[in-house]
Design a protein around this motif. Structure first.
Motif: not given
Length: 421
Positions: A8-10, A88-96, A98-99, A102-104
């Protein structure tokens, strides 16, 4: 649900990307304007993952929907390199997030729907009631592959989503977990809470325990002398009343530590006269000797010194009864020395596991002092040394307004002798 939340966020990112791609494809807007809009869009899209609020929301979502035990982020933000690493770790989690979301979403929209269509197509071919569109090679096999392919797609989607959820639960503590600085801060906060709880326990033990000991001895004396010495019995009842009132005040102070942000006022070495009067009222002969001035003692040393004297007198009354007690207090500006001794009568053996001496030792340790306690030549001796300089440092670390409202009082170089019957 957590993975779907990522999908949904994506969606807003996909919509904005589609609109920009269509704008670039049309080519009616100047390239410079398009580049500026693209830069602003990328900046707006990249900033949210690095915000502290985003990390806090992701922690709540992971804890609620993934069942991962993650602590709340601290109220005060980190600084420097540690802060950049955490964000940076939190931003990486946010990107993961969303990705994977989107795959689900793609797995649900494409394979899952396709599997349902195949199963329905197979049911229609078997019953002759459904006439869906032609399905290519599967149709040429006479419909025999419709059911197994449809079921395989459905089962595959379920396992894929479950596997992605398990992977997210494993990655969440790594990317959203506390940093080393946050762990240290959490341990320090926990240690501070434990120290405060231990302090409350010591205050209750020393103040209420002393009051109960004095009350029991006074009540016992009043009961035995009620008929033969009514005047003494009356004095004992008055002492019980005064002791109970003092214990109520101490209890209010301890409860005030739980209710109020400002630490309450505590008795100090200036209040020794009242403490000694309560002990002498039990029939114990307490002789005191004060050397040096008690007025310049730091508040922590004065407060802890008072409690140490109180606990020593309580132990003497509890274990030896109303026996002669010798108290020596000496202050030279650098050290507060307290020495208490009383005869060992064998009235009651000292109970193993008691908190009296342990509480004194804790108070002495907190101020960096030294303590000895033991029996020698038929007398029980307790000797304590508290460094005044360490007490000043402890007072400086306390918040403003945390000290007692009554300054310590004492005559410089005074020597007092007092005895009670």
């Amino acid at each position: 649900m957590h993975l779907l939340l990522g999908g949904v966020l994506l969606l807003p990112y996909l919509l904005v990307a589609g609109m920009l791609a269509q704008t670039f494809a049309v080519g009616q807007v100047p390239r410079g304007v398009l580049a500026l809009v693209l830069a602003l869009t990328v900046a707006i899209g990249v900033v949210p993952p690095f915000l502290r609020g985003t990390r806090a929301l992701e922690i709540v979502a992971a804890r609620s929907l993934l069942g991962v035990d993650l602590p709340d982020p601290p109220e005060t933000a980190e600084r420097g390199r540690a802060a950049w690493e955490t964000r940076s770790r939190a931003a990486l989690w946010f990107a993961v997030h969303l990705a994977v979301g989107g795959l689900v979403g793609a797995l649900i929209l494409i394979p899952l729907v396709t599997g349902v269509i195949l199963v329905v197509r197979w049911a229609g071919a078997a019953g002759g009631t459904v006439d869906p569109p032609w399905l290519g090679p599967l149709e040429e096999q006479g419909g025999g592959l419709l059911l197994p392919v449809g079921v395989a797609l459905l089962v595959g989607v379920v396992y894929a989503v479950a596997g992605l959820g398990a992977l997210a639960a494993v990655m969440a503590p790594v990317l959203l977990g506390p940093s080393a600085a946050e762990r240290i801060a959490a341990l320090e906060e926990r240690a501070a809470r434990l120290a405060e709880r231990n302090r409350l326990a010591r205050e209750l033990h020393d103040s209420i325990g002393h009051a109960l000991t004095v009350t029991m001895l006074q009540a016992s004396a009043a009961l035995h002398l009620l008929d033969t010495d009514p005047a003494f019995a009356r004095q004992a009842l008055i002492a019980i009343e005064e002791t109970g009132r003092a214990a109520t005040e101490d209890l209010d102070r301890v409860l005030g530590m739980l209710r109020e942000p400002e630490p309450p006022s505590w008795p100090g070495m200036a209040d020794l006269d009242g403490l000694l009067a309560h002990s002498r009222g039990t029939g114990a002969a307490v002789s005191t000797r004060v050397e040096g001035s008690l007025a310049g003692l730091p508040e922590p040393v004065s407060r802890e010194g008072y409690r140490i004297v109180q606990e020593c007198l309580t132990n003497a009354l509890r274990h030896a009864g109303p026996v002669p007690v010798t108290l020596r207090v000496a202050a030279d500006g650098r050290t507060l020395a307290i020495e208490v001794s009383n005869p060992v009568t064998g009235r009651r053996a000292r109970e193993a596991g008691g908190r009296g001496l342990a509480g004194i030792r804790e108070r002495v340790t907190l101020l960096g002092g030294a303590m000895t306690a033991g029996e020698e030549s038929g007398r029980w001796h307790v000797s304590v040394r508290l460094p005044a300089e360490q007490g000043r440092k402890a007072a400086a670390r306390r918040p403003a307004g945390g000290g007692p409202r009554r300054p310590g009082e004492g005559a410089a170089g005074a020597v007092e002798e007092g005895e009670g019957a």
